[in-house]
Design an enzyme around this catalytic site. Structure first.
Site, PDB file in Angstrom:
ATOM      1  NE  ARG A  42      40.210  44.332  37.534  1.00  0.00           N
ATOM      2  CZ  ARG A  42      41.564  44.718  37.599  1.00  0.00           C
ATOM      3  NH1 ARG A  42      41.892  45.780  37.868  1.00  0.00           N
ATOM      4  NH2 ARG A  42      42.422  43.507  37.600  1.00  0.00           N
ATOM      5  CG  HIS A  46      39.918  43.246  42.286  1.00  0.00           C
ATOM      6  ND1 HIS A  46      41.091  43.646  41.746  1.00  0.00           N
ATOM      7  CD2 HIS A  46      39.896  42.011  41.308  1.00  0.00           C
ATOM      8  CE1 HIS A  46      41.567  43.044  40.476  1.00  0.00           C
ATOM      9  NE2 HIS A  46      40.828  42.258  40.311  1.00  0.00           N
ATOM     10  CG  HIS A 169      37.323  40.130  31.505  1.00  0.00           C
ATOM     11  ND1 HIS A 169      38.447  39.330  31.551  1.00  0.00           N
ATOM     12  CD2 HIS A 169      37.187  40.805  32.616  1.00  0.00           C
ATOM     13  CE1 HIS A 169      38.981  39.533  32.732  1.00  0.00           C
ATOM     14  NE2 HIS A 169      38.294  40.219  33.408  1.00  0.00           N
ATOM     15  CD1 TRP A 185      38.073  50.775  25.114  1.00  0.00           C
ATOM     16  CD2 TRP A 185      36.306  51.995  23.954  1.00  0.00           C
ATOM     17  NE1 TRP A 185      38.130  52.334  25.303  1.00  0.00           N
ATOM     18  CE2 TRP A 185      37.162  53.115  24.642  1.00  0.00           C
ATOM     19  CE3 TRP A 185      35.256  52.230  23.585  1.00  0.00           C
ATOM     20  CZ2 TRP A 185      36.703  54.219  24.466  1.00  0.00           C
ATOM     21  CZ3 TRP A 185      34.793  53.644  23.226  1.00  0.00           C
ATOM     22  CH2 TRP A 185      35.670  54.625  23.927  1.00  0.00           C
TER      23      TRP A 185
HETATM   24  C1  HEM Z   1      41.011  34.662  35.595  1.00  0.00           C
HETATM   25  C2  HEM Z   1      40.116  35.818  36.231  1.00  0.00           C
HETATM   26  C3  HEM Z   1      40.322  37.060  35.917  1.00  0.00           C
HETATM   27  C4  HEM Z   1      41.810  37.737  35.556  1.00  0.00           C
HETATM   28  C5  HEM Z   1      42.919  37.368  35.275  1.00  0.00           C
HETATM   29  C6  HEM Z   1      41.371  39.165  35.486  1.00  0.00           C
HETATM   30  C7  HEM Z   1      42.055  40.007  34.944  1.00  0.00           C
HETATM   31  C8  HEM Z   1      41.797  41.356  34.509  1.00  0.00           C
HETATM   32  C9  HEM Z   1      42.740  42.381  34.042  1.00  0.00           C
HETATM   33  C10 HEM Z   1      44.016  42.425  33.897  1.00  0.00           C
HETATM   34  C11 HEM Z   1      42.159  43.540  33.702  1.00  0.00           C
HETATM   35  C12 HEM Z   1      42.877  44.925  33.251  1.00  0.00           C
HETATM   36  C13 HEM Z   1      42.742  46.005  34.401  1.00  0.00           C
HETATM   37  C14 HEM Z   1      43.147  47.293  33.923  1.00  0.00           C
HETATM   38  O1  HEM Z   1      44.270  47.016  33.337  1.00  0.00           O
HETATM   39  O2  HEM Z   1      42.657  48.274  34.301  1.00  0.00           O
HETATM   40  C15 HEM Z   1      40.783  43.242  34.254  1.00  0.00           C
HETATM   41  C16 HEM Z   1      39.584  44.106  34.010  1.00  0.00           C
HETATM   42  C17 HEM Z   1      38.273  43.855  34.354  1.00  0.00           C
HETATM   43  N1  HEM Z   1      37.777  42.888  34.953  1.00  0.00           N
HETATM   44 FE1  HEM Z   1      38.758  40.940  35.421  1.00  0.00          FE
HETATM   45  N2  HEM Z   1      39.883  39.315  35.729  1.00  0.00           N
HETATM   46  C18 HEM Z   1      39.426  38.120  36.152  1.00  0.00           C
HETATM   47  C19 HEM Z   1      38.038  37.745  36.326  1.00  0.00           C
HETATM   48  C20 HEM Z   1      37.004  38.925  36.422  1.00  0.00           C
HETATM   49  C21 HEM Z   1      35.777  38.844  36.930  1.00  0.00           C
HETATM   50  C22 HEM Z   1      35.370  37.493  37.736  1.00  0.00           C
HETATM   51  C23 HEM Z   1      35.222  39.966  36.983  1.00  0.00           C
HETATM   52  C24 HEM Z   1      33.746  40.415  37.366  1.00  0.00           C
HETATM   53  C25 HEM Z   1      32.932  39.552  37.929  1.00  0.00           C
HETATM   54  C26 HEM Z   1      36.044  40.865  36.225  1.00  0.00           C
HETATM   55  C27 HEM Z   1      35.782  42.284  35.708  1.00  0.00           C
HETATM   56  C28 HEM Z   1      36.672  43.070  35.227  1.00  0.00           C
HETATM   57  C29 HEM Z   1      35.946  44.177  34.530  1.00  0.00           C
HETATM   58  C30 HEM Z   1      34.546  44.721  34.644  1.00  0.00           C
HETATM   59  C31 HEM Z   1      37.318  45.048  34.063  1.00  0.00           C
HETATM   60  C32 HEM Z   1      37.429  46.146  33.377  1.00  0.00           C
HETATM   61  C33 HEM Z   1      37.700  47.255  34.067  1.00  0.00           C
HETATM   62  C34 HEM Z   1      37.850  48.568  33.541  1.00  0.00           C
HETATM   63  O3  HEM Z   1      37.552  48.516  32.410  1.00  0.00           O
HETATM   64  O4  HEM Z   1      38.521  49.726  34.195  1.00  0.00           O
HETATM   65  N3  HEM Z   1      37.212  40.311  36.128  1.00  0.00           N
HETATM   66  N4  HEM Z   1      40.593  41.904  34.663  1.00  0.00           N
HETATM   67  N1  1LX Z   2      37.246  44.869  28.670  1.00  0.00           N
HETATM   68  C1  1LX Z   2      38.245  43.456  29.035  1.00  0.00           C
HETATM   69  C2  1LX Z   2      38.824  43.867  30.493  1.00  0.00           C
HETATM   70  C3  1LX Z   2      39.278  42.769  30.895  1.00  0.00           C
HETATM   71  C4  1LX Z   2      39.695  41.914  30.195  1.00  0.00           C
HETATM   72  C5  1LX Z   2      39.366  41.552  28.752  1.00  0.00           C
HETATM   73  N2  1LX Z   2      39.603  40.701  27.917  1.00  0.00           N
HETATM   74  C6  1LX Z   2      38.952  41.194  26.825  1.00  0.00           C
HETATM   75  C7  1LX Z   2      38.385  42.151  26.829  1.00  0.00           C
HETATM   76  N3  1LX Z   2      38.447  42.484  28.123  1.00  0.00           N
END
Ligand code: HEM
Ligand code: 1LX
Length: 287
Positions: A42, A46, A169, A185
């Protein structure tokens, strides 16, 4: 404007990869034993996702996440854990730029979680604090398909790349204290698979307002989806791609690798001599 990467230094980048990978393997207790892999992915996303193709601003080049204006962007809440994880790595290898380190951290994490190889090039150069892009460029999870399409168009991505990228995700979880979403998870939070797509299509989802007053989708297995996740099966064009990736993990891996590499290199021109690195995993080195 577009940045030109500096000529690759005579450095052993596999050594940096191995230091990050070993630390991920050793510090396995983080976030209820999910480990640091997902939050490192992430951070790489970001630190690159501030790019705007309309004026060639933002992107990973300057390593500007290290400055408080970007670190304190509400969208970046929780990423300090990844930043703190990488601090000793940066002390051990002071010659690497912040931008190279944040992106290499994400590449290492994907590969060590058994994901596809991600080609990675060096040469990002730290930029000063006055170059930090404005907050608010990273996506808002409460939105629908047209919002997602517009945001990823700004990043220079089409539908196929967008759906592939959001497949990340499958990793990690959502946390009330970071984003207001809470997700137990998915089936494999620290293994890179196409589960996100399989889950989206096969589970039975209910829209709930969680205890933070935020709307999210929950299923009877204790998994969750963001509104932007669910948009991928509501929009017919996105849905076709979700079905394709749910059916074939190899196609998902191929498309994710290309899109993730492009994301991490947006707004940067690399000299021809900076060849892409295909790093070996610890397993492949019997380490
Ligand atoms: C519409 C696009 C996206 C939205 C709105 C979004 C939003 C979010 C949100 C709200 C979380 C939860 C953060 C938290 O509460 O700790 C999250 C987690 C995450 N996102 Fe996304 N995300 C998007 C696209 C992506 C992309 C493109 C990637 C990587 C290529 C990504 C990788 C991750 C990962 C790995 C997590 C888990 C982080 C953790 O477990 O601490 N996301 N995302
Ligand atoms: N693991 C996780 C991170 C962020 C977004 C999301 N959607 C489904 C699963 N998930």
């Amino acid at each position: 404007g577009v940045h030109v990467a500096e000529k690759e230094a005579k450095r052993d980048y596999q050594e940096v990869y191995n230091a990050i990978a070993t630390k991920i393997r050793d510090e396995d207790e983080y976030d209820n034993y999910i480990g640091y892999g997902p939050v490192l992915v992430r951070l790489a996303w970001h630190s690159s996702g501030t790019f705007d193709r309309n004026d060639n601003s933002g992107g990973s080049f300057g390593g500007t996440y290290r400055f408080k204006k970007e670190m304190n962007d509400p969208s970046n809440k929780g990423l300090q854990n990844a930043f703190d994880f990488l601090r000793p790595i940066h002390e051990q290898f002071p010659w690497i730029s912040s931008g190279d380190l944040y992106t290499l951290g994400g590449v290492t994490a994907v590969q060590e979680m058994m994901g596809p190889k991600i080609p990675w090039r060096s040469g990002r150069v730290d930029q000063p604090e006055n170059t930090v892009p404005d907050n608010g460029r990273l996506p808002d999870a409460s939105q629908g398909a047209s919002y997602v399409r517009n945001l990823f168009d700004r990043l220079g991505f089409g539908d196929r790349e967008t759906v592939a990228l959001i497949g990340a995700h499958a990793l990690g979880k959502t946390h009330y204290e970071n984003s207001g979403y809470e997700g137990p998870w998915g089936p494999s939070p620290n293994v890179f698979t196409n589960d996100f797509f399989v889950n989206l299509l096969n589970a039975h989802w209910t829209l709930n307002t969680n205890k933070k007053g935020v709307k999210q989708w929950d299923n009877d297995q204790g998994h969750m989806m963001l509104p932007t996740d669910m948009a991928l099966v509501k929009d017919p064009k996105y849905r076709k791609l979700v079905e394709e990736y749910a059916k074939d993990q190899d196609v998902f891996f191929r498309d994710f690798s290309k899109a993730f590499a492009k994301l991490l290199e947006n707004n940067i021109k690399f000299p021809d001599q900076n060849k892409p690195h295909y790093f070996k995993t610890l397993d492949e080195q019997d380490l």
